[in-house]
Design an enzyme around this catalytic site. Structure first.
Site, PDB file in Angstrom:
ATOM      1  N   SER A 133       7.523-112.007 -39.887  1.00  0.00           N
ATOM      2  CA  SER A 133       7.550-113.156 -40.806  1.00  0.00           C
ATOM      3  C   SER A 133       6.773-114.335 -40.221  1.00  0.00           C
ATOM      4  O   SER A 133       6.866-114.608 -39.016  1.00  0.00           O
ATOM      5  CB  SER A 133       8.998-113.587 -41.040  1.00  0.00           C
ATOM      6  OG  SER A 133       9.031-114.842 -41.701  1.00  0.00           O
ATOM      7  N   TYR A 146      17.727-114.897 -39.049  1.00  0.00           N
ATOM      8  CA  TYR A 146      16.569-114.171 -39.596  1.00  0.00           C
ATOM      9  C   TYR A 146      15.368-114.270 -38.651  1.00  0.00           C
ATOM     10  O   TYR A 146      14.749-113.267 -38.310  1.00  0.00           O
ATOM     11  CB  TYR A 146      16.220-114.746 -40.970  1.00  0.00           C
ATOM     12  CG  TYR A 146      15.012-114.100 -41.621  1.00  0.00           C
ATOM     13  CD1 TYR A 146      15.095-112.825 -42.168  1.00  0.00           C
ATOM     14  CD2 TYR A 146      13.792-114.765 -41.693  1.00  0.00           C
ATOM     15  CE1 TYR A 146      13.992-112.229 -42.775  1.00  0.00           C
ATOM     16  CE2 TYR A 146      12.687-114.188 -42.299  1.00  0.00           C
ATOM     17  CZ  TYR A 146      12.790-112.916 -42.841  1.00  0.00           C
ATOM     18  OH  TYR A 146      11.692-112.331 -43.435  1.00  0.00           O
TER      19      TYR A 146
HETATM   20  N1  LIG Z   1       8.913-112.114 -49.478  1.00  0.00           N
HETATM   21  C1  LIG Z   1       8.579-112.950 -48.519  1.00  0.00           C
HETATM   22  O1  LIG Z   1       8.210-114.106 -48.785  1.00  0.00           O
HETATM   23  C2  LIG Z   1       8.617-112.517 -47.079  1.00  0.00           C
HETATM   24  C3  LIG Z   1       8.169-113.442 -46.117  1.00  0.00           C
HETATM   25  C4  LIG Z   1       8.188-113.072 -44.776  1.00  0.00           C
HETATM   26  C5  LIG Z   1       8.599-111.801 -44.409  1.00  0.00           C
HETATM   27  N2  LIG Z   1       9.021-110.923 -45.362  1.00  0.00           N
HETATM   28  C6  LIG Z   1       9.425-109.581 -44.913  1.00  0.00           C
HETATM   29  O2  LIG Z   1       8.807-108.613 -45.731  1.00  0.00           O
HETATM   30  C7  LIG Z   1       9.633-107.448 -45.808  1.00  0.00           C
HETATM   31  C8  LIG Z   1       9.891-107.102 -47.260  1.00  0.00           C
HETATM   32  O3  LIG Z   1      10.570-108.194 -47.855  1.00  0.00           O
HETATM   33  P1  LIG Z   1      10.653-108.413 -49.428  1.00  0.00           P
HETATM   34  O4  LIG Z   1      10.307-109.804 -49.676  1.00  0.00           O
HETATM   35  O5  LIG Z   1       9.949-107.309 -50.130  1.00  0.00           O
HETATM   36  O6  LIG Z   1      12.244-108.266 -49.579  1.00  0.00           O
HETATM   37  P2  LIG Z   1      13.151-107.717 -50.763  1.00  0.00           P
HETATM   38  O7  LIG Z   1      12.490-107.916 -52.063  1.00  0.00           O
HETATM   39  O8  LIG Z   1      14.498-108.311 -50.512  1.00  0.00           O
HETATM   40  O9  LIG Z   1      13.208-106.168 -50.424  1.00  0.00           O
HETATM   41  C9  LIG Z   1      13.841-105.748 -49.239  1.00  0.00           C
HETATM   42  C10 LIG Z   1      13.749-104.251 -49.159  1.00  0.00           C
HETATM   43  O10 LIG Z   1      14.413-103.842 -47.951  1.00  0.00           O
HETATM   44  C11 LIG Z   1      15.368-102.862 -48.325  1.00  0.00           C
HETATM   45  N3  LIG Z   1      16.490-102.767 -47.402  1.00  0.00           N
HETATM   46  C12 LIG Z   1      17.379-103.720 -47.034  1.00  0.00           C
HETATM   47  N4  LIG Z   1      18.280-103.206 -46.193  1.00  0.00           N
HETATM   48  C13 LIG Z   1      17.945-101.900 -46.020  1.00  0.00           C
HETATM   49  C14 LIG Z   1      18.476-100.833 -45.272  1.00  0.00           C
HETATM   50  N5  LIG Z   1      19.582-100.977 -44.519  1.00  0.00           N
HETATM   51  N6  LIG Z   1      17.840 -99.632 -45.302  1.00  0.00           N
HETATM   52  C15 LIG Z   1      16.755 -99.456 -46.069  1.00  0.00           C
HETATM   53  N7  LIG Z   1      16.212-100.413 -46.836  1.00  0.00           N
HETATM   54  C16 LIG Z   1      16.801-101.623 -46.806  1.00  0.00           C
HETATM   55  C17 LIG Z   1      15.815-103.233 -49.732  1.00  0.00           C
HETATM   56  O11 LIG Z   1      16.448-102.131 -50.324  1.00  0.00           O
HETATM   57  P3  LIG Z   1      17.586-102.256 -51.492  1.00  0.00           P
HETATM   58  O12 LIG Z   1      16.831-102.284 -52.793  1.00  0.00           O
HETATM   59  O13 LIG Z   1      18.401-101.030 -51.314  1.00  0.00           O
HETATM   60  O14 LIG Z   1      18.351-103.520 -51.241  1.00  0.00           O
HETATM   61  C18 LIG Z   1      14.447-103.567 -50.330  1.00  0.00           C
HETATM   62  O15 LIG Z   1      13.736-102.412 -50.645  1.00  0.00           O
HETATM   63  C19 LIG Z   1      10.888-107.794 -45.032  1.00  0.00           C
HETATM   64  O16 LIG Z   1      10.771-107.278 -43.718  1.00  0.00           O
HETATM   65  C20 LIG Z   1      10.910-109.297 -45.021  1.00  0.00           C
HETATM   66  O17 LIG Z   1      11.642-109.833 -43.940  1.00  0.00           O
HETATM   67  C21 LIG Z   1       9.048-111.263 -46.691  1.00  0.00           C
END
Ligand SMILES: NC(=O)c1ccc[n+]([C@@H]2O[C@H](COP(=O)([O-])OP(=O)(O)OC[C@H]3O[C@@H](n4cnc5c(N)ncnc54)[C@H](OP(=O)(O)O)[C@@H]3O)[C@@H](O)[C@H]2O)c1
Length: 271
Positions: A133, A146
């Protein structure tokens, strides 16, 4: 690297993970899109089939060791699955929140990676890509669980970048800025610390900063394009931004001494 062979993505049910799984399949990888609830992958399977690509869905909960089954050989692993949670002050954050966060974001990633590395080596090399992140570049209050979980995987990635280089496995860290997903939408509210009068002023400033990024959000499809570009680029550095805000923050982090950066950013929160 060439876009061929098997690529595995964790947390591919939605958000960035889903978009990366789709993009990897479109570019030519044979994708295993893993997720906690495989039924959430039905549309993704259809979407990829319509492009002529190959993708199958498998159940994998990174926090459930018994559910981690990986292909014998793979060229790419994308460690994407992660949790975000509430944002009380550090002193009010329950240990249960820390443990949940580290169980998924850190120990889950470790377990999947240690089981994937033999398969990456058997394939003759490839890419292990961790999604951390861009929040790591700023001392953001109320985000210690986080951010520290992401800092942990960042240093794991540094060690692995060295350890796996002799086997032709390139380790990559993607540091997203604001990407249009459920996780980002979930952060569009005041942090819980606002309920504590002692932390209220800082929590208000935090929320103001959160509102200011609204016009700078990147789609998960654009982020996925940049992530897969970096996976395919053998000359990509260890750390890569996948959106304009993260790229700018990474540039500032690379060119500014850390104490100068700290002094410049701290007043944003302390007033
Ligand atoms: N979006 C942003 O602005 C942002 C910024 C910085 C970093 N990130 C990073 O980017 C990555 C993706 O984030 P996102 O924004 O796409 O988040 P998101 O929309 O909340 O999606 C999170 C994903 O992780 C899965 N997950 C959570 N716990 C899990 C587990 N125990 N086993 C398997 N899958 C699990 C969720 O599955 P379920 O559907 O089952 O809940 C979902 O598919 C993450 O690592 C996040 O920290 C995102």
């Amino acid at each position: 690297m060439q876009a061929e062979g098997t690529a595995v993505v964790t947390g591919a049910s939605r958000g960035i993970g889903r978009a990366v799984a789709l993009e990897l399949a479109v570019r030519g990888f044979d994708v295993v899109a893993t997720m906690r609830r495989p039924e959430m992958g039905a549309e993704l399977v259809e979407e990829v089939a319509a492009t002529g690509g190959a993708l199958r869905v498998e159940r994998l909960d990174v926090a459930d060791p018994d559910s981690i089954h990986l292909p014998d050989q793979m060229r790419v692993l994308v460690n994407n699955a992660a949790l975000e949670r509430e944002h009380p002050s550090f002193e009010a954050t329950p240990m249960e929140l820390w443990r949940d966060m580290f169980e998924t974001n850190v120990f889950g990633l470790i377990d999947v990676s240690r089981q994937a590395i033999p398969g990456l080596r058997r394939a003759g090399g490839g890419v292990l890509c961790n999604i951390s992140s861009s929040s790591l570049f700023a001392p953001v209050p109320f985000l210690a669980p986080y951010r520290s979980s992401k800092a942990a995987i960042s240093t794991i990635g540094e060690s692995l970048r060295a350890e796996l280089a002799p086997f032709g496995v390139r380790v990559l860290e993607i540091l997203p800025g604001p990407i249009d997903t459920d996780m980002l939408a979930g952060s569009a509210k005041a942090p819980e610390a606002i309920d504590d009068p002692d932390y209220r002023a800082m929590a208000e400033r935090y929320f103001e900063g959160r509102r200011a990024i609204e016009g700078q959000v990147t789609s998960s499809a654009d982020a996925a394009t940049a992530i897969v570009d970096a996976i395919l680029d053998d000359d990509a550095p260890l750390r890569v931004g996948c959106d304009p805000m993260a790229i700018a923050m990474l540039d500032a982090w690379r060119t500014t001494p850390d104490e100068d950066l700290m002094r410049a950013i701290l007043p944003t929160w302390t007033g």
